[in-house]
Scaffold this active site. Structure first.
Site, PDB file in Angstrom:
ATOM      1  N   THR A   1       0.819  -1.222   0.000  1.00 22.47           N
ATOM      2  CA  THR A   1       0.000   0.000   0.000  1.00 22.47           C
ATOM      3  C   THR A   1       0.847   1.265   0.000  1.00 22.47           C
ATOM      4  OG1 THR A   1      -1.857  -1.080   1.048  1.00 22.47           O
ATOM      5  CG2 THR A   1      -1.699   1.274   1.400  1.00 22.47           C
TER       6      THR A   1
ATOM      7  N   THR B   1       1.515  -4.639   4.187  1.00 23.07           N
ATOM      8  CA  THR B   1       1.323  -5.032   5.585  1.00 23.07           C
ATOM      9  C   THR B   1       0.696  -6.416   5.726  1.00 23.07           C
ATOM     10  OG1 THR B   1      -0.826  -3.920   5.628  1.00 23.07           O
ATOM     11  CG2 THR B   1       1.073  -2.656   6.396  1.00 23.07           C
TER      12      THR B   1
ATOM     13  N   SER C   1       1.297  -7.456  -1.369  1.00 17.68           N
ATOM     14  CA  SER C   1       1.982  -8.553  -0.664  1.00 17.68           C
ATOM     15  C   SER C   1       1.120  -9.800  -0.512  1.00 17.68           C
ATOM     16  CB  SER C   1       2.519  -8.084   0.684  1.00 17.68           C
ATOM     17  OG  SER C   1       1.496  -8.009   1.645  1.00 17.68           O
TER      18      SER C   1
HETATM   19  N1  ASP Z   1      -2.800  -5.304   0.461  1.00 23.21           N
HETATM   20  C1  ASP Z   1      -1.673  -4.507   0.886  1.00 23.21           C
HETATM   21  C2  ASP Z   1      -0.443  -5.384   0.866  1.00 23.21           C
HETATM   22  O1  ASP Z   1      -0.226  -6.151   1.761  1.00 23.21           O
HETATM   23  C3  ASP Z   1      -1.915  -3.978   2.255  1.00 23.21           C
HETATM   24  C4  ASP Z   1      -0.869  -3.033   2.773  1.00 23.21           C
HETATM   25  O2  ASP Z   1       0.236  -2.914   2.289  1.00 23.21           O
HETATM   26  O3  ASP Z   1      -1.163  -2.349   3.772  1.00 23.21           O
HETATM   27  O4  ASP Z   1       0.315  -5.322  -0.075  1.00 23.21           O
END
Ligand code: ASP
Length: 320
Positions: A23, A96, A65
């Protein structure tokens, strides 16, 4: 254009900024948030990071991710190993959702790590005005130049040991919790609390980065059939992490899991258990089913998170 004076060139700590997407690097589109920003663009938008360290960038990938694969960890650990002697610390930007898996995997792979490897990301993209990316990056780079050895997640109001991190909020800026260990650093209204790890580094740094990808997690739930274990074995899984109830509860009556567990262990599959509870972990000495599971050969993951246990099993099966 040179951005550092000769004096700064000599004295500033060197950090390798490794980017993977998430993100933090996203831009809004009709299809939702898409990772777009590479390391140079991130640095251009957060120029104050250049006052903390002399930064080099290496873009590893640009993914959400959720699309992470175990082989990525092997490659990233190798990149850190190849650059180990040239830098004082490393920052890895990451989505995350699976950050705790990556921080755990790197913790197992980077042996006798004598420098900081710091993972960070954001709940709101850097490209949006209400972003948390800026402060998370500042925290991560501050830890990366601190000399504190180990893999860490630096996020929101905490710095957490890599194999203790767990994402507990899908939107809150303090997205990560430190499970069964006090955070390394915790910032609150009453100030900063420290619990710096007291690590003895014995021997030289090395990377052991092989991973057995055929490891799965099974969450026990009321009504789950033990045949799920036989299915995993048939499909070639070499390791299973069982997420048990509470201190180590598993069905031993109508849907008795013990025979299937014994069959799997006999075929050489390793089975480790963790708790579905966030805190305190499993204690297989407490209830009859835990005692029986331990007697059958299930190993206790004690206070480990699912992420730490799963990646440790992947690592042990491939490297030991
Ligand atoms: N969907 C995103 C990821 O894990 C969530 C984030 O980065 O906060 O790539």
């Amino acid at each position: 254009m040179e951005i550092y004076t000769e004096e700064e060139e000599r004295t500033m700590k060197k950090v390798l900024f490794l980017t993977t997407g998430g993100t933090l690097s996203c831009e809004a589109s009709e299809d939702g948030l898409i990772p777009k920003l590479q390391g140079a663009e991130i640095l251009a938008q957060v120029p104050e990071l250049n006052t903390l360290a002399k930064i080099s960038v290496q873009d590893l990938c640009l993914i959400d991710s959720s699309n992470l694969e175990p082989e990525y960890w092997s490659r990233w650990a190798e990149v850190i190993g190849d650059n180990y002697n040239d830098y004082d610390g490393f920052v890895l930007s990451h989505g995350t959702d699976t950050m705790a898996y990556t921080s755990s995997a790197l913790t197992h792979m980077l042996i006798n790590l004598g420098k900081p490897v710091v993972l960070t990301g954001a709940q709101v993209p850097l490209s949006l005005s209400n972003t948390d990316a800026r402060s998370n990056l500042q925290l991560a780079f501050t830890i990366a130049v601190s000399g504190l050895p180990g893999v860490f997640v630096a996020f929101g109001n905490k710095v957490i040991k890599g194999d203790c991190a767990k994402k507990i909020f899908s939107k809150n800026f303090n997205a990560f919790e430190s499970v069964n260990e006090t955070p390394v650093l915790f910032f609150s209204k009453s100030g900063m609390k420290k619990n710096l790890p007291d690590r003895q580094i014995v021997g030289g740094f090395r990377v052991e980065n092989k991973m057995e990808a055929k490891v799965m997690a099974i969450t026990v739930t009321p009504g789950l059939k033990p045949a799920i274990i036989d299915f995993a074995v048939e499909k070639g899984y070499k390791g299973i992490v069982l997420e048990l109830y509470g201190a180590g509860g598993i069905n031993t009556e109508k849907n008795d899991f013990l025979p299937a567990i014994r069959r799997a262990l006999k075929k050489g599959v390793k089975i480790v258990c963790v708790s579905q509870c966030l805190f305190d972990g499993v204690d297989l000495s407490l209830y009859p089913m835990g005692i029986l599971a331990a007697q059958a050969g299930v190993e206790s993951g004690a206070g480990m998170t699912l992420e730490a246990a799963l990646t440790k099993l992947m690592w042990i099966l491939a490297n030991r």
